[in-house]
Design an enzyme around this catalytic site. Structure first.
Site, PDB file in Angstrom:
ATOM      1  N   THR A 822       0.811  -1.221   0.000  1.00 20.06           N
ATOM      2  CA  THR A 822       0.000   0.000   0.000  1.00 20.06           C
ATOM      3  C   THR A 822       0.840   1.265   0.000  1.00 20.06           C
ATOM      4  O   THR A 822       0.368   2.325  -0.426  1.00 20.06           O
ATOM      5  CB  THR A 822      -0.941   0.019   1.225  1.00 20.06           C
ATOM      6  N   CYS A 823       2.084   1.186   0.485  1.00 18.82           N
ATOM      7  CA  CYS A 823       2.944   2.368   0.490  1.00 18.82           C
ATOM      8  C   CYS A 823       3.217   2.846  -0.933  1.00 18.82           C
ATOM      9  O   CYS A 823       3.471   4.030  -1.161  1.00 18.82           O
ATOM     10  CB  CYS A 823       4.275   2.067   1.178  1.00 18.82           C
TER      11      CYS A 823
END
Length: 855
Positions: A822-823
């Site tokens: 998700t980063c």
């Protein structure tokens, strides 16, 4: 001094910018971009703009006049019978887009026909010419007709038309060209000489009452009907009379100021005489339709149109005005001239913008007052003209000096339109949508870091001084730049103070609120400017952006849980409001404010369900009854009915029907509490005479006084983090977008922007199946997928298409589940044997997407 003042503050909010005459430094006075603001990326952009400026006239000519090949098949040429033949107004933006696309594809002639001529229309020559030489002006009759070649050079076509008109006059035994006055003759200087035939604005301002009748007798009268008659009567001699009348009219400020007076309606619904209707300080009463009709007749003959354009150039270059209504009305009339949508008139428009910017403060305020009384459509039309001019000039200017010369006056004129529009908003009137003031071309290409630096250093002209032009994405970038600057300062300070260069929060999932409070309370405000890092105790996730997204999501969800009693929920509108009976300490409310500020500076979008009232309060907007409707529409409708109650029609009084006093009653933990809305309110009955006061006090109590403790703590926490000049650039609507993201979820745009790695392409079967499944999901499931892939179920300000979304191949196994980083908005997708296998795996992934158990 003429009343103009320079804004000394580095911040210009959504109000207009006051006019200034000269930049404060020699570099800017010379039109040179200060060296400290130059970046290495300037030169490539300059080269691109130079090429666009070079080919733009050719594309404009091709779209309007065609290439001359009757068998042309190009979809971008007027010679193709299948294409509509566009005028300059309609062709400007398409020509710019074609020019920009061709240049960026490194083939400037990509869309040009082989037969297209390299000679552009007279508009291009007139607009681009910078020569100061003067061409001879001609008269078609014994009376003087002057064209303006002295203020800026005319096009070759303009000169030939004037010479041709003179030749025709000679053939008709008119005066010879040697006898005809030039631009330096008395007809031109009459603009500033009171004793001449054409009264000047200066003379008119000096003694208007004494000379009004005399001057009205000298006015040049020109209407569409009279001009058409002149054209018909003078076709045999080259339109001598028509050219003479048009030439005189568009050189005479006084005649223009007294023309195009709209008729008013009398009490019986009929039209009153235009002269009787008149105009005054409060209303210029301009008949814009009559002005448009005249423009249409003028454009029917090229010779007449050229005289109009050239003489307007001279007039606008010399216009001066005091405070008299007559003279100021001339400016208002010219601003509505439809011709300014045509690039041929952009040089004239630039001169008019400069003249408007030189108005003193009293005249400027009066002009804004007039504009604020215009209809939405009418004001929106003026905004569109200014925006088209800015777009064309933005793409065709190449250096900072040209940009300073060409854009700043039009931007300042646009600020007057914005100021007038804000006046409409403040009075709760229909107004031009604020998005109409955004300029897409500027927002797409502006070096916002450079502009921010200039603004911070107090530069004379930069777009940050006129924030209404910048869209929310550009303003969000300004916040990021400002945050980066402050975090760098905090970072280096921490190196010397042996403290952490990051704001590190260590929290437990089962004690999230208390841990967050413990981490954030008693912090120095400078710590909030440091980059945020979140660590969930007992988990291995490293925060590169995704962990903090989840932290915000979980914490906001818990804080707004009604079991804590901090907020009350309106189920009908799905909105939360501060509970007036909350027993929680102010620290919890301050925490929410801090979280909002941290989210802004760390670029995290939050799933908040606040009514618009919250954002208006944060931005200092005065609240009204319509704002109350965003919180409680049912009660707001009831208050509106109270205001509209007609006692005569209903056969009852307000007092007997509503049976209310100036008090407010609410429930507090099972106990009924009644408070006065004003002193002794319980004993004051609600009546028709005092109902407006009642509604005002009621709204004020609910939105302000009843939640003063709770909202005050929330606002204090927000300002500890987010207070600063950059935030003042935002409107409240833009602040809501910044915090909550774009409300539209366009997954088609996300698909278009997606990239593929490690063996996947857009044509891979698994990729095709993935997008088919996504587009078939409900919105709720699409949000779950978005949360799984990015750590947030909200769309950024620019929409889903602005996300750098990557899909990588992660082997070929039906037993694996999708994995996300998700980063980095990165989805690792196995190559499944069937579409159904993929759908099943996605369902498991998105339904179990919290925490780091999936990685």
């Amino acid at each position: 001094m003429d009343g103009n003042t320079e804004c000394k503050e580095p911040v210009n909010t959504n109000d207009s910018m006051e006019m200034t005459d000269d930049p404060p430094t020699e570099e800017i006075q010379a039109g040179v971009e200060p060296k400290r603001h130059r970046t290495e990326s300037t030169q490539p952009k300059t080269n691109i703009k130079a090429q666009i400026a070079q080919v733009f006239p050719k594309y404009l000519n091709q779209l309007t006049a065609g290439c001359g090949d009757q068998g042309c098949k190009s979809s971008h040429c007027a010679s193709n019978p299948a294409n509509p033949k566009l005028d300059h107004k309609a062709a400007t933006v398409p020509a710019l887009k074609l020019s920009a696309k061709a240049v960026k594809d490194k083939n400037p002639s990509k869309f040009l026909c082989p037969h297209v001529t390299t000679t552009t229309s007279s508009s291009s020559s007139s607009s681009s010419s910078s020569s100061s030489s003067s061409s001879s002006s001609s008269s078609a009759s014994s009376s003087s007709i002057t064209t303006s070649s002295s203020s800026s050079s005319s096009s070759a076509n303009s000169s030939s038309i004037v010479v041709e008109a003179a030749a025709e006059a000679q053939e008709s035994k008119g005066p010879s060209t040697a006898e005809l006055p030039t631009a330096s003759s008395t007809a031109l200087t009459s603009l500033s000489t009171p004793s001449t035939l054409s009264s000047s604005s200066t003379a008119m301002v000096s003694s208007p009452e004494v000379k009004q009748k005399e001057e009205e007798e000298k006015l040049v009268v020109l209407t569409a009907e009279s001009l058409r008659q002149l054209i018909n009567d003078s076709r045999h001699d080259g339109f001598r009379a028509a050219i003479h009348q048009v030439g005189q009219f568009f050189l005479d400020h006084n005649s223009i100021s007294h023309s195009f007076v709209a008729a008013k309606q009398d009490e019986g619904g009929g039209e009153r005489d235009r002269k009787e209707a008149g105009f005054d300080d409060s209303n210029p009463n301009i008949d814009s339709e009559a002005l448009a009709e005249l423009q249409q007749v003028v454009e029917e003959e090229d010779k007449i149109a050229t005289i109009m354009r050239d003489n307007l150039r001279t007039l606008c270059g010399r216009m001066q005005v005091g405070t008299h209504t007559f003279a100021l009305r001339g400016f208002a009339v010219l601003l509505e001239l439809p011709a300014f949508l045509d690039p041929e008139y952009h040089e004239v428009y630039k001169l008019l913008c400069k003249a408007v910017c030189k108005l003193n403060q009293q005249s400027t305020d009066r002009l804004v007052g007039w504009l604020s009384g215009y209809s939405v459509a009418r004001l929106e039309g003026l905004v569109a003209v200014a925006q088209q001019y800015l777009t064309v000039r933005w793409y065709t200017t190449q250096t900072w000096r040209e940009r300073l010369e060409d854009l700043q006056a039009a931007v300042k004129l646009l600020s007057l339109y914005q100021r007038a529009n804000k006046s409409k908003e403040d009075r709760s009137l229909d107004a031009v949508p604020y998005e109409a003031f955004y300029n897409d071309a500027i927002n797409a290409e502006i070096d916002i870091k450079q502009d921010y630096t200039m603004w911070a250093e107090g530069a004379y002209f930069c777009f940050c001084r006129f924030p209404f032009i910048l869209d929310p994405a550009a303003k969000a970038n300004i916040l990021k730049i400002d945050a980066r600057r402050q975090t760098q300062q905090a970072f280096f300070t921490s190196l010397f103070s042996h403290s952490s260069p990051y704001l590190v929060l260590r929290v437990r999932r089962d004690n999230l609120i208390q841990d967050a409070l413990t981490n954030l309370q008693n912090r120095d405000s400078r710590d909030f400017k440091k980059p945020l890092k979140v660590k969930f105790e007992g988990e291995e996730g490293v925060d590169e952006g995704g962990v903090q997204k989840e932290f915000f999501q979980l914490l906001i969800h818990e804080l707004f849980d009604t079991k804590y009693g901090m907020f009350v929920q309106n189920d009908e509108q799905n909105m939360f409001w501060f509970s007036k009976t909350s027993l929680e300490s102010t620290m919890e409310f301050e925490l929410i404010g801090i979280l909002l500020g941290l989210a802004i500076y760390n670029g995290v979008i939050l799933d908040l369900h606040f009514p618009s009232v919250v954002y208006k309060k944060l931005m200092g907007v005065k609240l009204r009854l319509e704002d109350f409707a965003s919180l409680d529409k049912g009660t707001a409708d009831g208050l509106q009915k109270l205001l509209q109650f007609d006692e005569a029609k209903e056969g009852s009084t307000v007092e007997n029907t509503f049976c209310q006093t100036f008090s407010y009653t609410y429930d507090s933990w099972g106990q009924s509490i009644e408070v006065d809305l004003k002193e002794e309110g319980k004993s004051i009955a609600l009546t028709a005479e005092n109902r407006e006061e009642y509604v005002e006090l009621y709204v004020d109590f609910v939105l302000n006084k009843a939640v003063q403790r709770q909202y005050g703590a929330f606002a204090q926490g927000f300002r500890v983090v987010a207070e600063g000049d950059p935030l003042k650039l935002f409107r409240w609507e833009e602040l809501e977008l910044l915090i909550c993201g774009n409300p539209e979820f366009d997954f088609e745009a996300l698909q278009e922007s997606a990239r593929y790695e490690d063996g996947f392409t857009e044509d891979s079967q698994t990729v095709k199946d993935f997008w088919d499944i996504v587009h078939g999901m409900s919105l709720a499931d699409q949000k779950k997928l978005l949360f799984f892939c990015t750590g947030s179920d909200r769309a950024p300000i620019k929409g889903l298409g602005s996300i750098r979304f990557v899909i990588s191949k992660n082997g070929s196994s039906d037993d694996k589940l999708p994995i996300s980083h998700t980063c980095f908005n990165h989805l690792l997708l196995p190559e499944y044997s069937s579409k159904q296998k993929l759908a099943d795996a996605l369902r498991i992934a998105i339904d179990n997407s919290q925490g780091f158990g999936m990685i």
